[in-house]
Design an enzyme around this catalytic site. Structure first.
Site, PDB file in Angstrom:
ATOM      1  N   ASN A 205       0.848  -1.196   0.000  1.00  0.00           N
ATOM      2  CA  ASN A 205       0.000   0.000   0.000  1.00  0.00           C
ATOM      3  C   ASN A 205       0.880   1.242   0.000  1.00  0.00           C
ATOM      4  O   ASN A 205       2.099   1.140   0.013  1.00  0.00           O
ATOM      5  CB  ASN A 205      -0.959  -0.030   1.197  1.00  0.00           C
ATOM      6  CG  ASN A 205      -0.206  -0.042   2.515  1.00  0.00           C
ATOM      7  OD1 ASN A 205       0.506   0.888   2.855  1.00  0.00           O
ATOM      8  ND2 ASN A 205      -0.357  -1.138   3.255  1.00  0.00           N
ATOM      9  N   PRO A 300      -3.031 -11.419  11.039  1.00  0.00           N
ATOM     10  CA  PRO A 300      -3.319 -11.151  12.458  1.00  0.00           C
ATOM     11  C   PRO A 300      -3.487  -9.653  12.667  1.00  0.00           C
ATOM     12  O   PRO A 300      -2.797  -8.857  12.020  1.00  0.00           O
ATOM     13  CB  PRO A 300      -2.062 -11.657  13.180  1.00  0.00           C
ATOM     14  CG  PRO A 300      -0.998 -11.730  12.138  1.00  0.00           C
ATOM     15  CD  PRO A 300      -1.696 -11.977  10.835  1.00  0.00           C
ATOM     16  N   ASP A 301      -4.397  -9.265  13.543  1.00  0.00           N
ATOM     17  CA  ASP A 301      -4.600  -7.846  13.845  1.00  0.00           C
ATOM     18  C   ASP A 301      -3.697  -7.491  15.035  1.00  0.00           C
ATOM     19  O   ASP A 301      -3.976  -7.856  16.183  1.00  0.00           O
ATOM     20  CB  ASP A 301      -6.079  -7.580  14.166  1.00  0.00           C
ATOM     21  CG  ASP A 301      -6.375  -6.093  14.223  1.00  0.00           C
ATOM     22  OD1 ASP A 301      -5.532  -5.337  14.758  1.00  0.00           O
ATOM     23  OD2 ASP A 301      -7.440  -5.684  13.726  1.00  0.00           O
ATOM     24  N   ILE A 302      -2.627  -6.777  14.748  1.00  0.00           N
ATOM     25  CA  ILE A 302      -1.609  -6.486  15.769  1.00  0.00           C
ATOM     26  C   ILE A 302      -2.185  -5.554  16.835  1.00  0.00           C
ATOM     27  O   ILE A 302      -2.003  -5.759  18.038  1.00  0.00           O
ATOM     28  CB  ILE A 302      -0.360  -5.856  15.107  1.00  0.00           C
ATOM     29  CG1 ILE A 302       0.180  -6.808  14.035  1.00  0.00           C
ATOM     30  CG2 ILE A 302       0.711  -5.532  16.138  1.00  0.00           C
ATOM     31  CD1 ILE A 302       1.168  -6.191  13.076  1.00  0.00           C
ATOM     32  N   PHE A 320      -4.457   3.751  14.809  1.00  0.00           N
ATOM     33  CA  PHE A 320      -4.706   4.706  13.730  1.00  0.00           C
ATOM     34  C   PHE A 320      -5.868   4.187  12.901  1.00  0.00           C
ATOM     35  O   PHE A 320      -6.095   2.981  12.827  1.00  0.00           O
ATOM     36  CB  PHE A 320      -3.465   4.848  12.835  1.00  0.00           C
ATOM     37  CG  PHE A 320      -2.527   5.928  13.305  1.00  0.00           C
ATOM     38  CD1 PHE A 320      -1.846   5.789  14.502  1.00  0.00           C
ATOM     39  CD2 PHE A 320      -2.330   7.073  12.554  1.00  0.00           C
ATOM     40  CE1 PHE A 320      -0.985   6.780  14.959  1.00  0.00           C
ATOM     41  CE2 PHE A 320      -1.479   8.075  12.994  1.00  0.00           C
ATOM     42  CZ  PHE A 320      -0.806   7.927  14.192  1.00  0.00           C
ATOM     43  N   LYS A 338     -11.417  -2.351  18.160  1.00  0.00           N
ATOM     44  CA  LYS A 338     -10.029  -2.784  18.387  1.00  0.00           C
ATOM     45  C   LYS A 338      -9.706  -2.884  19.872  1.00  0.00           C
ATOM     46  O   LYS A 338      -8.763  -3.557  20.260  1.00  0.00           O
ATOM     47  CB  LYS A 338      -9.061  -1.793  17.736  1.00  0.00           C
ATOM     48  CG  LYS A 338      -9.250  -1.606  16.240  1.00  0.00           C
ATOM     49  CD  LYS A 338      -8.426  -2.590  15.455  1.00  0.00           C
ATOM     50  CE  LYS A 338      -8.506  -2.285  13.969  1.00  0.00           C
ATOM     51  NZ  LYS A 338      -7.602  -3.130  13.188  1.00  0.00           N
TER      52      LYS A 338
HETATM   53  N1  CTP Z   1      -3.804  -2.805  12.296  1.00  0.00           N
HETATM   54  C1  CTP Z   1      -3.009  -3.786  12.841  1.00  0.00           C
HETATM   55  N2  CTP Z   1      -2.997  -5.028  12.264  1.00  0.00           N
HETATM   56  C2  CTP Z   1      -3.746  -5.309  11.191  1.00  0.00           C
HETATM   57  C3  CTP Z   1      -4.568  -4.306  10.634  1.00  0.00           C
HETATM   58  C4  CTP Z   1      -4.571  -3.065  11.215  1.00  0.00           C
HETATM   59  O1  CTP Z   1      -2.308  -3.523  13.823  1.00  0.00           O
HETATM   60  N3  CTP Z   1      -3.707  -6.517  10.672  1.00  0.00           N
HETATM   61  C5  CTP Z   1      -3.852  -1.497  12.950  1.00  0.00           C
HETATM   62  C6  CTP Z   1      -3.242  -0.344  12.166  1.00  0.00           C
HETATM   63  O2  CTP Z   1      -1.878  -0.186  12.473  1.00  0.00           O
HETATM   64  C7  CTP Z   1      -4.079   0.825  12.665  1.00  0.00           C
HETATM   65  C8  CTP Z   1      -5.425   0.210  12.965  1.00  0.00           C
HETATM   66  O3  CTP Z   1      -5.191  -1.181  13.099  1.00  0.00           O
HETATM   67  O4  CTP Z   1      -3.588   1.309  13.896  1.00  0.00           O
HETATM   68  C9  CTP Z   1      -6.492   0.433  11.965  1.00  0.00           C
HETATM   69  O5  CTP Z   1      -6.070   0.131  10.669  1.00  0.00           O
HETATM   70  P1  CTP Z   1      -7.085   0.284   9.453  1.00  0.00           P
HETATM   71  O6  CTP Z   1      -6.449  -0.280   8.228  1.00  0.00           O
HETATM   72  O7  CTP Z   1      -7.621   1.675   9.399  1.00  0.00           O
HETATM   73  O8  CTP Z   1      -8.277  -0.603   9.957  1.00  0.00           O
HETATM   74  P2  CTP Z   1      -8.686  -2.054   9.668  1.00  0.00           P
HETATM   75  O9  CTP Z   1      -8.616  -2.845  10.905  1.00  0.00           O
HETATM   76  O10 CTP Z   1      -7.923  -2.570   8.505  1.00  0.00           O
HETATM   77  O11 CTP Z   1     -10.207  -1.843   9.315  1.00  0.00           O
HETATM   78  P3  CTP Z   1     -10.912  -1.512   7.910  1.00  0.00           P
HETATM   79  O12 CTP Z   1      -9.946  -1.866   6.824  1.00  0.00           O
HETATM   80  O13 CTP Z   1     -12.106  -2.349   7.953  1.00  0.00           O
HETATM   81  O14 CTP Z   1     -11.217  -0.037   7.963  1.00  0.00           O
END
Ligand code: CTP
Length: 393
Positions: A205, A300-302, A320, A338
């Site tokens: 991205n 994984p969602d960190i 963010f 989150k």
């Molecule tokens: N983030 C993370 N791990 C992921 C995805 C997101 O830690 N796998 C964190 C990003 O660093 C940021 C926050 O989650 O702090 C939100 O990221 P964003 O891309 O805006 O949100 P998403 O969870 O991807 O939600 P969506 O795409 O549905 O808006």
């Protein structure tokens, strides 16, 4: 008065250590200097002594030194240990834990933070052995002022030149600064992640890492110990910050986990939501005209993992949200989803924010929602760091 233990190792750049001592003394630092045997081929103990105004330490088995101040005590008496210039040899010794002279023994015995400013021939710097040693040292929290790129004394060109003394000194000051975040550990994620499709292609991205890197530097400026976990970016590692480089979301998650415990976590990275169930071999056109279907799995969602209650949850977790519409509504929902404490929402819809130099944000906390005027990313970072400083005051 802050004290530095400055270890000068042998290389043509050793003369720049004299300028570093001058800068440190001018700023009121006390400097104990150690010259390795090789360093003494490039600068003399006498010139170092004249600039530090103190005895210079040269020998591990010096009877006079040991009776005045033993080497263990010398390694502890400083607030920060600085190796500048640091040769490939001393970096290898540090990584391996060798202690066969005064410099390496002090580095093994110290209980203080260590900052290294490497300088060497470009091939030596780029050699996998040196790079592996650097990775080991960074992993252990050694601070690094990366070498500059340019023409070298040996006639070659590339990275390996000692950073200029004012840059090294700025990193020293950042590492020692007393601030509202002194004693706190912050983890910051920054940049994009790259998710391989096959061995030659990847999903990515437009994140530049500018905002996350600026936040890491701003937190360090307030005295925090900062671990920056960065995806692939073209930015230099911020001085005074320990930077871990990763590519994929899963590597980022592992590096964040390895850096815990922390008081503060800031997830500024644009982590790829999905990874490709990638092929081991390069995808080929099969002649049918049918493009291959990419199978995706969720990463994984960190941020969510850091925010989950548990013994290692940082005290303050900041997420963010990159949104293109309904900023406040989506951001408020995202904060709840989150489980983070604060959420920095930015509108990335077509205004050149993603990858640009400026940011326009909405900061959502459990009790407030604030719109900040558009400003450059370092100003956003400084203001956010100040808010975090006030939170911990
Ligand atoms: N983030 C993370 N791990 C992921 C995805 C997101 O830690 N796998 C964190 C990003 O660093 C940021 C926050 O989650 O702090 C939100 O990221 P964003 O891309 O805006 O949100 P998403 O969870 O991807 O939600 P969506 O795409 O549905 O808006």
């Amino acid at each position: 008065m802050k004290r530095l233990l400055l270890i000068v190792t042998g290389g043509i750049a050793a003369y720049k250590a004299l300028e570093l001592i001058r800068l440190a003394s001018k700023a009121g630092f006390g400097v104990s200097a150690v010259l390795t045997r090789a360093a003494q081929h490039f600068i003399t103990p006498l010139s170092v002594q004249a600039l530090t105004g103190e005895k210079v330490h040269l020998d591990l088995f010096s009877l006079t030194d040991e009776s005045e101040m033993g080497h263990i005590e010398l390694s502890r008496a400083a607030d920060l240990v600085v190796v500048a210039p640091a040769t490939a040899d001393i970096l290898a010794k540090m990584a391996a834990g060798l202690a066969d002279d005064l410099a390496s023994t002090l580095l093994l015995a110290t209980d203080k933070r260590v900052l290294v400013a490497p300088a060497m021939n470009v091939r030596m710097w780029e050699h996998p052995a040196t790079q592996a040693n650097m990775a080991t040292l960074k992993q252990r929290g050694v601070l690094v002022v990366a070498p500059d790129e340019g023409p070298m004394a040996c006639g070659e060109f590339g990275p390996g030149r000692l950073a200029e003394p004012p840059v090294i000194f700025a990193a020293i000051e950042a590492a020692l600064r007393d601030g509202p975040l002194k004693g706190r550990h912050a983890i910051v994620t920054s940049g994009p992640t790259h998710e391989p499709i096959d061995p030659v292609r990847y999903l990515a991205n437009r994140s530049s890492g500018k905002q996350g890197h600026a936040i890491a530097q701003a937190l360090a400026a307030l005295g925090a110990r900062v671990t920056l976990v960065s995806g692939p970016v073209t930015l230099p590692d911020p001085p005074g910050v320990t930077t871990r480089h990763v590519e994929t979301a899963r590597e980022m998650r592992d590096a964040v986990q390895a850096a815990l415990p922390a008081d503060i976590a800031i997830c500024a990275a644009a982590v790829a939501d999905w990874r490709v169930d990638s092929a081991g071999q390069k995808l080929k056109k099969d002649g049918s005209g049918q493009p291959p279907a990419l199978q995706l799995s969720e990463n994984p969602d960190i941020l969510a993992a850091l925010s989950a209650p548990g013994p290692t949850r940082p005290h303050l977790v900041v997420g963010f949200a990159a949104e293109t519409e309904k900023l406040a509504e989506h951001a408020t929902a995202k904060r709840a989803r989150k489980g983070c404490d604060w959420l920095v929402a930015n509108n990335v819809g077509g205004t050149g924010i993603m990858g640009g130099d400026e940011n326009e944000i909405l900061l959502i906390t459990p009790t407030s929602a604030e719109n900040w005027a558009r400003m450059n990313k370092s100003a956003v970072a400084a203001r956010l760091a100040e808010r975090i400083g006030a939170f911990f005051a």
